[in-house]
Design a protein around this motif. Structure first.
Motif, PDB file in Angstrom:
ATOM      1  N   SER A 159       0.828  -1.345   0.064  1.00  0.00           N
ATOM      2  CA  SER A 159      -0.029  -0.045  -0.136  1.00  0.00           C
ATOM      3  C   SER A 159       0.845   1.072   0.009  1.00  0.00           C
ATOM      4  N   GLN A 214      -2.824  -7.408  -4.015  1.00  0.00           N
ATOM      5  CA  GLN A 214      -2.147  -8.952  -3.847  1.00  0.00           C
ATOM      6  C   GLN A 214      -3.063  -9.879  -4.502  1.00  0.00           C
ATOM      7  N   GLU A 237      -6.845  -8.890  -3.581  1.00  0.00           N
ATOM      8  CA  GLU A 237      -7.456  -8.131  -2.605  1.00  0.00           C
ATOM      9  C   GLU A 237      -6.446  -7.222  -2.216  1.00  0.00           C
ATOM     10  N   GLU A 238      -6.879  -5.971  -1.181  1.00  0.00           N
ATOM     11  CA  GLU A 238      -5.934  -5.105  -0.665  1.00  0.00           C
ATOM     12  C   GLU A 238      -5.005  -5.862   0.179  1.00  0.00           C
ATOM     13  N   VAL A 239      -3.878  -5.115   0.285  1.00  0.00           N
ATOM     14  CA  VAL A 239      -2.872  -5.628   1.369  1.00  0.00           C
ATOM     15  C   VAL A 239      -3.137  -4.953   2.815  1.00  0.00           C
ATOM     16  N   LYS A 240      -3.628  -3.766   2.580  1.00  0.00           N
ATOM     17  CA  LYS A 240      -4.093  -3.213   3.844  1.00  0.00           C
ATOM     18  C   LYS A 240      -5.353  -2.407   3.570  1.00  0.00           C
ATOM     19  N   GLY A 241      -6.303  -2.667   4.524  1.00  0.00           N
ATOM     20  CA  GLY A 241      -7.646  -1.978   4.167  1.00  0.00           C
ATOM     21  C   GLY A 241      -7.660  -0.561   4.414  1.00  0.00           C
ATOM     22  N   LYS A 275       0.058 -11.486   3.771  1.00  0.00           N
ATOM     23  CA  LYS A 275      -1.056 -11.592   4.293  1.00  0.00           C
ATOM     24  C   LYS A 275      -1.720  -9.990   4.586  1.00  0.00           C
ATOM     25  N   THR A 276      -2.606 -10.173   4.655  1.00  0.00           N
ATOM     26  CA  THR A 276      -3.327  -8.616   4.938  1.00  0.00           C
ATOM     27  C   THR A 276      -2.813  -8.056   6.286  1.00  0.00           C
ATOM     28  N   ASP A 277      -2.628  -6.885   6.394  1.00  0.00           N
ATOM     29  CA  ASP A 277      -2.134  -5.908   7.228  1.00  0.00           C
ATOM     30  C   ASP A 277      -3.209  -5.891   8.419  1.00  0.00           C
ATOM     31  N   GLU A 311      -3.640  -3.393  10.252  1.00  0.00           N
ATOM     32  CA  GLU A 311      -3.993  -2.105  10.356  1.00  0.00           C
ATOM     33  C   GLU A 311      -4.478  -1.461   9.261  1.00  0.00           C
ATOM     34  N   PHE A 312      -5.150  -0.316   9.278  1.00  0.00           N
ATOM     35  CA  PHE A 312      -5.623   0.149   7.950  1.00  0.00           C
ATOM     36  C   PHE A 312      -5.196   1.522   7.659  1.00  0.00           C
ATOM     37  N   ASP A 313      -5.357   1.975   6.440  1.00  0.00           N
ATOM     38  CA  ASP A 313      -4.940   3.310   6.231  1.00  0.00           C
ATOM     39  C   ASP A 313      -6.189   4.381   6.081  1.00  0.00           C
TER      40      ASP A 313
END
Lengths: 572, 332
Positions: free
Chosen positions: A310, A384, A409-413, B19-21, B23-25
């Motif tokens: 991100s 990703q 999908e997003e790496v970070k929401g 893997k998905t973080d 935290e979030f932006d």
């Protein structure tokens, strides 16, 4: 006597050869075109629009005259001026002159090739790449005629290079064994000039070193950096954004089979020195492609896995062609309330002012309804997943087909720990129908493309779910009727419906807010035209085009624009 | 075959970290667009709080999302207001503890209080009540709070003007406690309306019981300015016994001053660090007279003068809660 004749012959031949060489030192090239648009707007509203002028005529004549000078065999100079006269302007008042290109290139010492001035440059897809604008891939030829004009005017070439002003150099070392070739490329271009007050000079520099071990293996290192020059203005904040990647390719073929494994891995760093308000971004990327093809039947499979963080920032690759914050020139305001008309697919096709020329240091705005998954091409950050592409292009059949599925999908929401999920399914078919019938010599091409995008995110307890769908259908037909006269037919429909939260970013590309994005509409373009090809480089076309839009979220009512276009295009 | 395995393992290893973080932006969507709901109503940990013994009370509540909130406690007798603001999805000991201090004067006293919790972007309001069984006691040396009237060790001078007032009253809520001192009148021939001298001897000592470090000591006073009057000036004079002979010698020893123009309608707190006191001559800063050293421990007398331009007519002000505090100004 014979000897005299022989000598005379030699003198004549040498003289002819010299004259031919002198003639090639200066050549002319360029493009000339005449373009006319006749538009008519019709609004589907219960109240008649008495303010907006429904008919618009516009167009221009222009000549790009280029001179190519070769003072010696190692040097070439290319200069090009543009003379343009918009319809309605009288000579002297409506005519504009512009220097379109000025460049020099050559070879130093027979080893180093260089370019100076206006240069076209590209590196890898994550460092320096000019991705196509939205919806252009698989567009029918009848629409491509107008898009090609815009691309030509903005120096958007099919190789995805960027037009820059600067200098580039390259050289290569060739070896006898173990390694085939070692290539080095370097470029520095000026992106922004200082105003001696608050804006620093900004440059883009790139380095590429590539080792080609053999036809089986090659590896490259790419370095791209967009940076400010300290001391060129009173602004102490210095922007610097280096991107470093390594790419590789392993190829193998056996009989009818060929396969390769290629990918790119890298990282980026974005800093605003002496600026405590600005964030620091450190991102990374990783892409791997596995490709295999059977040449006899023309079946291929490509599997791509990718990870783009991100915080990955690469201005050379992420700068978009279209500036979605702009407004269209044609019918910019319609209805009695003179509502602003939003950008549409018709404007993407022909509106030159919406296009961006220069590398931008931030993530530009995009249109979620047109492309919510890859708005910045492959370099779109925060993605990703994988893409599967199945291709079919048999040698013995005049058919090409491909089916692809993207699942990412997003790496970070964004705004939540739950990531959005993206899926894209696309199918493309193309065929030269005439080749099924050997006796039929005239061209008959059919192209079809269907793309379906879906963005989803499960609802949270108190936050609504995300569900945004976009579908694009393209149908194109080219039929050569009589000799050199083509009938072009095209149809494109874009549908969008759903909901998403779109990020609102500041000048540092940091998300500081979200807006609710609702989509419910469809845009249809259909066109029919004729094109007479005087030669491969000269043609005369006219087309009738109808564009319809229904957008339930827009303040303007449903409307349509009928367009008549006449285009004469000549390249020399 | 083994190369296939190696390659597959490499691919898996390379993408294993994808893997998905957690935290979030950006800001939380829940805060921006989530529906607001009260999860837990408003309550206090101590409904009969005695601030005089150091007790505190913590307010508790929770909501469905982060939101701007304002917690307001109002004294039903004094009219004192304490305001606590925050941005969170809950109230707890970290952000909603009350130690008896005040945001808007006057100060709380022993009284019932109304508590109200409101939200910037929502119409919901939560209410509660509690009792202050003991008002907060501030650490420091109280010169006077007028609760027991004036100090018999003081001496004063009042002009013989018209409508003169020079007495302890409790007509309006005092800044602290119940009583305050009312100074006012019309004197059309002199700036001075009246003055009070407060010698250290009134407190049983030769000098005021303050430390030697002027930066440690802070003088605080509460003054009430009527909204319709803007002509009064309160002047505080601090006379030091530089030579420690027990007598202040004019024009020889230091006299520092604080001139308050009273720019706040109603009760206002005026504080100054002792080290910032200046020598004033006719209201203008001047060179120090004595040794020029701020020596709080040598403070012999404080004089309070109420002044007004003789041409300006009636002038009036109330005086309350004069206190020296250490390590910072008074938190009322």
């Amino acid at each position: 006597m014979k000897k005299t004749l022989y000598i005379l012959f030699l003198i004549l031949a040498f003289g002819l050869k010299t004259w031919a060489q002198e003639e090639k030192k200066v050549t002319f090239n360029g493009t000339a075109r005449s373009l006319f648009y006749g538009d008519k707007l019709t609004e589907d509203s219960s109240v008649e629009d008495t303010i907006t002028v429904p008919r618009l005529n516009s167009g221009h004549v222009l000549v790009d005259l280029g001179v190519n000078i070769r003072p010696n065999k190692n040097t070439e100079i290319q200069g090009m001026i543009r003379v343009r006269n918009d319809y309605g302007g009288f000579w002297g008042s409506g005519v504009t002159f512009d220097v379109r290109q000025l460049s020099a290139r050559g070879v130093i010492g027979g080893i180093v090739r260089y370019q100076l001035g206006d240069i076209n440059y590209k590196m890898s897809r994550y460092t320096m790449w000019n991705y196509d604008q939205e919806l252009i891939s698989n567009t029918p030829a009848v629409f491509r005629q107008q898009t090609d004009l815009v691309n030509y005017d903005h120096f958007y070439f099919n190789d995805n290079s960027r037009r820059q002003q600067g200098a580039a150099a390259e050289f290569a070392l060739v070896f006898k064994k173990y390694v085939k070739e070692l290539q080095f490329h370097a470029v520095t271009t000026r992106v922004k000039t200082s105003d001696f007050s608050a804006t620093n000079d900004r440059l883009f520099s790139g380095l590429n070193a590539r080792l080609i071990q053999s036809k089986y293996f090659q590896i490259g290192v790419n370095y791209a950096n967009l940076y400010d020059i300290p001391g060129t203005s009173r602004n102490k904040s210095i922007f610097i954004n280096p991107v470093l990647t390594a790419d590789y390719k392993i190829s193998y073929s056996y009989k009818n089979w060929e396969a390769n494994l290629n990918g790119e891995i890298g990282k980026s760093s974005t800093r605003y020195k002496n600026n405590t308000e600005a964030p620091d971004w450190d991102g990374r990327l990783n892409e791997l492609n596995a490709f295999i093809k059977e040449n006899k039947y023309g079946v291929s499979l490509n599997v791509q896995m990718k990870y783009v963080g991100s915080a990955f920032r690469s201005p050379g690759a992420q700068t978009k062609r279209i500036d979605f914050t702009g407004l269209p020139l044609a019918y910019s305001r319609i209805t009695n309330e003179q509502q602003l008309r939003a950008l549409s697919t018709m404007d993407l096709m022909r509106e030159s002012d919406m296009y961006n020329l220069q590398i931008q240091p931030y993530l530009m705005a995009f249109s979620p309804q047109y492309d919510n998954i890859t708005p910045y091409g492959d370099a779109t950050p925060n993605r990703q997943g994988y893409t599967l592409t199945l291709g079919y292009a048999p040698k013995k059949l005049p058919v090409t087909a491909s089916v692809s599925r993207l699942a990412q999908e997003e790496v970070k929401g964004e705004g939540t720990i739950f990531p959005r999920v993206f899926t894209r399914n696309e199918i493309t078919l193309g065929t030269d129908i005439n080749k099924f019938f050997p006796a039929w010599k005239k061209t008959m091409k059919l192209t079809m493309n269907y793309r379906s995008d879906l963005t989803t995110r499960e609802p949270e307890e108190l936050v609504r779910d995300v569900n945004l769908e976009t579908s694009v259908v393209n149908l194109g037909l080219e039929i050569e009727t009589i000799q050199l006269l083509d009938l072009l037919v095209g149809w494109q429909e874009v549908k969008y419906k759903g909901f998403d939260y779109t990020a609102i970013r500041d000048t540092y590309s940091e998300i500081y807010n979200f807006s609710e994005f609702k989509a419910d509409g469809n845009e249809t373009m259909r066109a029919i035209g004729l094109r007479y090809r005087f030669s491969d480089k000269t043609n005369l076309s006219f087309q009738l085009n109808e564009y319809k839009i229904r957008n339930e979220q827009d303040l303007v009512p449903q409307y349509k624009v009928r367009q008549f276009m006449l285009l004469f295009l000549m390249k020399f | 075959m083994k190369y296939t395995i190696y390659l597959s393992s490499l691919i898996l290893l390379v993408f294993a970290g994808c893997k998905t973080d957690d935290e979030f932006d950006g800001p939380a969507l829940n805060d921006l667009y989530g529906q607001f709901a009260i999860v837990q109503g408003l309550s206090a940990t101590n409904y009969d709080v005695d601030f005089s013994t150091g007790e505190q009370t913590t307010f508790e509540s929770s909501f469905s999302k982060n939101i701007d909130w304002v917690l307001e406690i109002k004294g039903l007798q004094s009219g004192a207001v304490k305001r606590i603001e925050g941005f969170s999805n809950l109230l707890n000991v970290d952000n909603a503890t009350w130690n008896g201090t005040t945001t808007d004067l006057p100060m709380f006293k022993q009284e019932s209080c109304a508590v109200q919790l409101t939200f910037l972007s929502e119409t919901d309001t939560l209410r509660d009540t509690l009792d202050v069984v003991g008002a907060r006691i501030n650490e420091g040396f109280v010169v006077s709070d007028f609760e027991t009237g004036t100090n018999p060790g003081w001496n004063s001078f009042v002009q013989t003007g018209a409508n003169m007032s020079f007495a302890v009253q409790s007509t309006i809520p005092a800044a602290q406690g119940n009583n305050y001192f009312n100074i006012g009148g019309t004197v059309n021939w002199d700036w001075l309306i009246g003055l009070i001298n407060m010698p250290a001897s009134a407190y049983g000592g030769t000098h005021y019981p303050l430390s030697e470090n002027p930066e440690l000591e802070n003088f605080n006073v509460m003054i009430y300015k009527p909204e319709e009057l803007s002509n009064g000036i309160m002047l505080f004079q601090f006379m030091e016994d530089d030579n420690l002979d027990g007598v202040f010698t004019t024009n020889v020893e230091d006299m520092f001053s604080l001139e308050v123009q009273m720019d706040k309608n109603g009760w206002g707190q005026y504080s100054i660090n002792y080290a910032d006191l200046q020598t004033l001559i006719n209201g203008a800063p001047s060179a120090d007279i004595g040794n020029g050293i701020r020596e709080p421990h040598k403070l012999l007398q404080i004089s309070v003068l109420f002044l007004a331009n003789p041409a300006s007519g009636y002038a009036n002000a109330y005086l309350d809660y004069m206190i020296f505090t250490q390590n910072g100004i008074l938190e009322p």
